[in-house]
Scaffold this motif. Sequence first.
Motif, PDB file in Angstrom:
ATOM      1  N   ASP A  21       0.837  -1.194   0.000  1.00 59.31           N
ATOM      2  CA  ASP A  21       0.000   0.000   0.000  1.00 59.31           C
ATOM      3  C   ASP A  21       0.871   1.243   0.000  1.00 59.31           C
ATOM      4  OD1 ASP A  21      -3.088  -0.325   0.165  1.00 59.31           O
ATOM      5  OD2 ASP A  21      -2.213  -2.039   1.212  1.00 59.31           O
ATOM      6  N   VAL A  33      -5.544   2.323   1.220  1.00 59.85           N
ATOM      7  CA  VAL A  33      -6.551   1.473   1.856  1.00 59.85           C
ATOM      8  C   VAL A  33      -7.888   2.201   1.844  1.00 59.85           C
ATOM      9  CG1 VAL A  33      -5.068  -0.003   3.255  1.00 59.85           C
ATOM     10  CG2 VAL A  33      -5.745   2.235   4.129  1.00 59.85           C
ATOM     11  N   THR A  73     -11.525   2.746   8.774  1.00 64.14           N
ATOM     12  CA  THR A  73     -10.179   2.863   8.201  1.00 64.14           C
ATOM     13  C   THR A  73      -9.648   4.283   8.318  1.00 64.14           C
ATOM     14  OG1 THR A  73     -10.797   1.154   6.609  1.00 64.14           O
ATOM     15  CG2 THR A  73      -8.821   2.452   6.109  1.00 64.14           C
ATOM     16  N   THR A 105      -9.384   8.566   0.950  1.00 66.51           N
ATOM     17  CA  THR A 105      -9.262   7.192   0.448  1.00 66.51           C
ATOM     18  C   THR A 105     -10.183   7.023  -0.758  1.00 66.51           C
ATOM     19  OG1 THR A 105     -11.098   6.365   1.776  1.00 66.51           O
ATOM     20  CG2 THR A 105      -8.937   6.318   2.817  1.00 66.51           C
ATOM     21  N   THR A 151      -8.454  -2.548   1.039  1.00 71.11           N
ATOM     22  CA  THR A 151      -8.960  -3.160   2.262  1.00 71.11           C
ATOM     23  C   THR A 151      -9.653  -4.474   1.952  1.00 71.11           C
ATOM     24  OG1 THR A 151      -9.263  -0.950   3.182  1.00 71.11           O
ATOM     25  CG2 THR A 151     -10.443  -2.729   4.262  1.00 71.11           C
ATOM     26  N   GLY A 177      -2.108  -1.195   5.866  1.00 74.54           N
ATOM     27  CA  GLY A 177      -2.398   0.223   5.660  1.00 74.54           C
ATOM     28  C   GLY A 177      -1.924   1.061   6.838  1.00 74.54           C
TER      29      GLY A 177
END
Lengths: 798, 157
Positions: free
Chosen positions: A486, A504, A511, A534, A546, A555
């Motif tokens: 990532d 991610v 997240t 994101t 993810t 991440g």
Amino acid sequence: MTQRFAPDRPAHIGQPHLRRNALRHLAGRGAYVSDLALPRMVHAAFLRSPMAHGRITALDLDEARAAPGVIAVYSAADLNPMCQGWTGVLSHFAGMTSPAQSILADQEVLWVGHPVAMVIARTRAEAEDACEKILLDIDDLPAVAGFAPALDPDMPAAAEASASNLCFRAELKTEGAAAAFDGAALVVEGEWRFGRHTAVTLEPRAVVADYDPASGQLTVHHGTQTPFQFQDVYARQFGLPDNRVRVISPDVGGSFGMKLHLYHEEMATVAASLKLHRPVRFVADRLESFTSDIHARDHKVKARMALDGQGQVLAMEVLDRTLIGPYSTYPRTSVAEGNQVIRLMGAPYAMPDYHGVLEVLFQNKVQTSQYRAVGHPIAVQVTEALIDLAAEKLGLDPFEMRARNVVADDAYPCASATGYRFEKLSHQESLRRLRALMDYDGLRAEQAALREKGIHRGIGLATFVEITNPGAAFYGVGGARISAQDGAVVRLTPGGEAHCAISVTEQGQGTETIIAQIVADQLGLTPDQVKVVTGDTDATPSGGATWACRGAGIGGETALRAGRKLAEQLCRIAGAILQAAPESLALRGGAVVDAATGAERLALAELARIATYRPDTLPEGTDNSLSVAQHFAPQGYPFGFTNGVQAAWVEVDTETGLVKLLKHWVVEDCGRIINPLLVDEQIRGGVVQGLGAALYEECLYDDAGQLLNGSLADYLVPMAGEMPDILIGHVETPTEDTILGAKGVGEAGTAAAGAAVMNAVNDALRPFGARLCQTPMTPARILAALGIGPTERDETWN
Amino acid sequence: MKQALELQVNGEAVALMVEPRQTLADVLRDSLRLTGTHLGCEMGVCGACLVLLDGKPVHGCLTLAVQAQGCAVTTVEGLDASGEIADLQAEFHARNALQCGYCTPGMLMTAQALLKRGAVPDRAEIREALSGNFCRCTGYEAIVDAIAATAAKRGAA
């Protein structure tokens, strides 16, 4: 326990920070793909095969083309040549095979719901109206629907392009497996059937494809977990440069693995936009979700376990057969679940030998593939059922049986008989915590007392191991263009706040919140000062995103390293301004401080102002960059395994077959906990998905491959009234493979909830000599196990 | 053939032309762009489309828009703007009683209707009241907790 991560400043990691993005949802301000309306946008609907297997003999689109509001009607001949076919095989699954897929059914239809034609109209309603005006004739071909036809050597293959219905076979065997059974004091065995179920995300799959020929830019608003994967898929399959393909995944109304697979409808929507030069929208309705979203499970497992006289597990022997669709799903394949089933068997236990066989079979139903806790519920349920059977035969308490057999907490690192390498797990500690958390002895006394009154309650235990933080060994080594790394760009804004763009993605797990906590700690800010972006391939560096419990572990580590890199750079700039050694400075409380005394030297806002607006005042040669980029790929162990144990407390009504879930407990070790509130909610949600599969959810088909329950009135999902309260405890064993030490937690609840409940139901039914071996454990199946009504192995077994 | 529809939506007078077959949810989402009302099952089972029609929760997917002629419709946007569920929203937020957020507007509708009945509901009653609201993410416990906490505070007020 290792404690490598020692923050030198007020830590937000480990705190129950609230999700700022939840406030939008609470105000009705979510922004999902299904909400999107673009200028000139048109709507897609599909005509689908009503047969499970057949040959198209006539397809007449003329009347549909003339219907009100219709802009275009496409068949395979129109769309399939626009795009390369895709085939869901990976080279590390040696010998696996699958027919190629293309956008629309061409000559042969392969399942009920297979898209045959696409209508584009001004409204979805007009597109659906026009679908009804398409003339489609299909000659039936034999449908492979169930284990019996899939295993019948005389049955034609589910797709004419396949030589047989065997997609993949794998075998794992230790040298001592046969001898372990020969020398065993006790062998317990059984056969289990796991029904098909599906993700039932509340927001169905949604995509808006928008091709602009002037710029050569394709923008796809796509409710998915994996925008970069789809950027690559759309670019390659349609022959576009990948930097001209932008995939935007805004709010996603649930995904759970289901929305990271490639679907025909999404490809058709992109193709239509490429043809029409305008935005095309497709949002599945609920019936379409049931007949085109991937399904999961559909396994039949035969297994036995060898033990010595003291109840030590010596070996397991497993045959797992699983029915997928007419082909293997792209790009992750439909064999990964079975592959994990045979490798996770017996994983918590110090079991020296193992023999596992996997057979993956084609059939004419919608494809199966990865859904939350891929393979785990099956391996855990079979292993834990055998452990309970052995305990019963040996007269051992189920807790004692597990305590005798789990890998000792001081025995790491070690490897399983199936080849998994474990860095450090905590089964013994987890069992101890669970026993206290649930007051096991008190519950046993209550159970015994209630038996006297004719109330049948049961306690079920299930230990588990969960795969998280996968490296490239998962898919990349097999040739899949699925990123194991990532990337993040972290920057200080000119106003002295922070911005983190990271690969991610967020589907409500939190997240963005945990990334903000992690970055904040590196920069001496509060999480609210860190804006996290994101879900946009044009806005963030590329990465895997993810899935498979990699968001926090991989991440999070990416964000941590990016944040540290920026902190070092800011200290260099501050050092230049302050005439101080950068190593003597640190970031705390929104300022550059003297690392030794904590005395404030320079506010970050002032540093940002100078670097942005007055770089001329910096010493010559000073790098005034306020942005850093950092990528991270997991190194060390190929997977970051976690562990835990669950317990269920249920009451079975032996007259109606209804199961009442009274309480559920989970003790889980996901390594470093970044946000305990979010971790607990991941576990609770996961448990409930596992309970749904164990008790309610099943995609039912008839022998002709017709789906019988494609609506939320007929397919039962767990609702609030039936669900128990769930108590959670934690053990924290950080991984030493990263600075952060976090592992995943998203699948843990789902992995073992069903196993705990099945053991609890069987514990409740023990005085009746009845035992359930099939999920979902419907009232009819429970009554059958009690000898009431049709036999246990009804037609759904086959 | 489209027909005229006049109604109040979140306190604002709205007049528009709709097809008789259009649902209230479709008109709210597509014509008025009030996208806080969601569609999950389109058969009145999942509760994502719940709105208040003259104060009572109804499924936007089962109500034809023309049935709302002359009525007052409140969507989640209206409940939010009025401030009347600020306490409920705060309790949801504090417990993370939502993940993807897609069920949340419907949950708030059901919760507010339950709370407005007056008596402080116990957890079993709250779970029962939520029996028509599907949430795939949370496992429900935090939602029940949030409603229970709001009920207790409103009851004490």
